[in-house]
Design a protein around this motif. Structure first.
Motif, PDB file in Angstrom:
ATOM      1  N   ARG A   1     -14.269  29.546   9.206  1.00 11.37           N
ATOM      2  CA  ARG A   1     -13.202  29.036  10.152  1.00 11.37           C
ATOM      3  C   ARG A   1     -12.547  29.809  10.806  1.00 11.37           C
ATOM      4  N   GLU A   2     -12.281  30.749  10.282  1.00 16.54           N
ATOM      5  CA  GLU A   2     -11.221  31.624  11.135  1.00 16.54           C
ATOM      6  C   GLU A   2     -12.036  31.428  12.287  1.00 16.54           C
TER       7      GLU A   2
ATOM      8  N   VAL B   1      -1.248  23.008   8.538  1.00 16.97           N
ATOM      9  CA  VAL B   1      -1.910  23.762   7.831  1.00 16.97           C
ATOM     10  C   VAL B   1      -0.923  23.532   6.380  1.00 16.97           C
TER      11      VAL B   1
ATOM     12  N   ARG C   1       1.787  23.357  14.053  1.00 12.99           N
ATOM     13  CA  ARG C   1       0.791  23.825  13.205  1.00 12.99           C
ATOM     14  C   ARG C   1       0.943  24.159  11.757  1.00 12.99           C
TER      15      ARG C   1
ATOM     16  N   ILE D   1      -8.120  29.333  -0.085  1.00 12.96           N
ATOM     17  CA  ILE D   1      -7.302  29.903   1.028  1.00 12.96           C
ATOM     18  C   ILE D   1      -7.774  30.270   1.938  1.00 12.96           C
ATOM     19  N   TYR D   2      -8.169  31.021   1.778  1.00 12.92           N
ATOM     20  CA  TYR D   2      -9.260  32.205   3.136  1.00 12.92           C
ATOM     21  C   TYR D   2     -10.137  31.414   4.071  1.00 12.92           C
ATOM     22  N   ARG D   3     -10.586  31.246   4.143  1.00 13.92           N
ATOM     23  CA  ARG D   3     -11.932  30.871   5.178  1.00 13.92           C
ATOM     24  C   ARG D   3     -11.956  32.192   6.219  1.00 13.92           C
TER      25      ARG D   3
ATOM     26  N   PHE E   1      -3.207  33.080  11.647  1.00 13.47           N
ATOM     27  CA  PHE E   1      -3.371  33.057  10.339  1.00 13.47           C
ATOM     28  C   PHE E   1      -3.396  33.514   9.681  1.00 13.47           C
TER      29      PHE E   1
ATOM     30  N   SER F   1      -0.003  31.628   8.468  1.00 10.51           N
ATOM     31  CA  SER F   1      -0.751  30.382   7.597  1.00 10.51           C
ATOM     32  C   SER F   1      -1.213  30.514   6.452  1.00 10.51           C
ATOM     33  N   ARG F   2      -1.623  31.683   6.017  1.00  9.99           N
ATOM     34  CA  ARG F   2      -2.582  31.295   4.916  1.00  9.99           C
ATOM     35  C   ARG F   2      -1.307  31.775   3.931  1.00  9.99           C
TER      36      ARG F   2
ATOM     37  N   LYS G   1      -6.305  21.756  -0.214  1.00  3.93           N
ATOM     38  CA  LYS G   1      -6.661  22.949  -1.213  1.00  3.93           C
ATOM     39  C   LYS G   1      -6.273  23.127  -2.513  1.00  3.93           C
TER      40      LYS G   1
ATOM     41  N   ILE H   1     -12.804  28.991  15.023  1.00  4.73           N
ATOM     42  CA  ILE H   1     -11.903  29.183  15.928  1.00  4.73           C
ATOM     43  C   ILE H   1     -11.652  29.915  16.612  1.00  4.73           C
TER      44      ILE H   1
HETATM   45  C1  PRE Z   1      -6.573  28.113   8.334  1.00  2.40           C
HETATM   46  C2  PRE Z   1      -5.687  29.043   7.448  1.00  2.40           C
HETATM   47  C3  PRE Z   1      -6.560  29.774   6.742  1.00  2.40           C
HETATM   48  C4  PRE Z   1      -7.866  29.653   6.217  1.00  2.40           C
HETATM   49  O1  PRE Z   1      -8.643  31.474   6.032  1.00  2.40           O
HETATM   50  C5  PRE Z   1      -8.437  28.750   7.511  1.00  2.40           C
HETATM   51  C6  PRE Z   1      -7.927  27.998   8.990  1.00  2.40           C
HETATM   52  C7  PRE Z   1      -5.628  28.126   9.929  1.00  2.40           C
HETATM   53  O2  PRE Z   1      -4.484  28.081  10.083  1.00  2.40           O
HETATM   54  O3  PRE Z   1      -6.472  28.129  10.732  1.00  2.40           O
HETATM   55  C8  PRE Z   1      -6.384  26.840   8.126  1.00  2.40           C
HETATM   56  C9  PRE Z   1      -7.228  26.253   7.171  1.00  2.40           C
HETATM   57  O4  PRE Z   1      -7.275  27.227   5.692  1.00  2.40           O
HETATM   58  C10 PRE Z   1      -8.256  25.900   7.094  1.00  2.40           C
HETATM   59  O5  PRE Z   1      -8.999  25.358   8.055  1.00  2.40           O
HETATM   60  O6  PRE Z   1      -9.352  25.401   5.868  1.00  2.40           O
END
Ligand code: PRE
Length: 92
Positions: free
Chosen positions: A47-48, A28, A24, A42-44, A76, A79-80, A35, A51
């Motif tokens: 989207r989180e 990412v 994963r 970066i922070y969405r 997350f 990931s960020r 991005k 999921i």
């Molecule tokens: C991800 C990580 C950070 C975002 O805040 C949202 C989702 C994830 O870990 O799934 C991936 C990502 O950056 C994204 O989908 O835009």
């Protein structure tokens, strides 16, 4: 199953979890590269949430929504951090 057998099965699953989480993170990292080249955020949070909602719908096991949230909150966060150009370094 006795305690030792149960623990061996847990160890096997933990190995798989580790591999899957690393896989994963590879994806990412690629999202982070895209991005950065398109100067996207970066922070969405939307989207989180998508999921988490999807996982809650698919879930048929013992995990509650708040347990799923807690586990993915950490995923997350890692990931960020991995998407940042210069990372604070608990990922190495
Ligand atoms: C991800 C990580 C950070 C975002 O805040 C949202 C989702 C994830 O870990 O799934 C991936 C990502 O950056 C994204 O989908 O835009």
């Amino acid at each position: 199953m006795d305690l030792q057998q149960l623990r061996e099965r847990i160890d096997t699953l933990d190995d798989q979890l580790l591999n899957i989480l690393n896989e994963r993170m590879e994806l990412v990292k690629s999202v982070g590269d895209l991005k950065r080249s398109s100067k996207s955020m970066i922070y969405r949070p939307e989207r989180e949430k998508q999921i988490l909602d999807r996982l809650e719908k698919r879930n048929t096991g013992l995990l509650t929504r708040s347990a799923i949230d807690a586990i993915f909150f950490e995923i997350f966060a890692v990931s960020r951090n991995l998407e940042l150009p210069e990372r604070i370094s608990y990922l190495g």
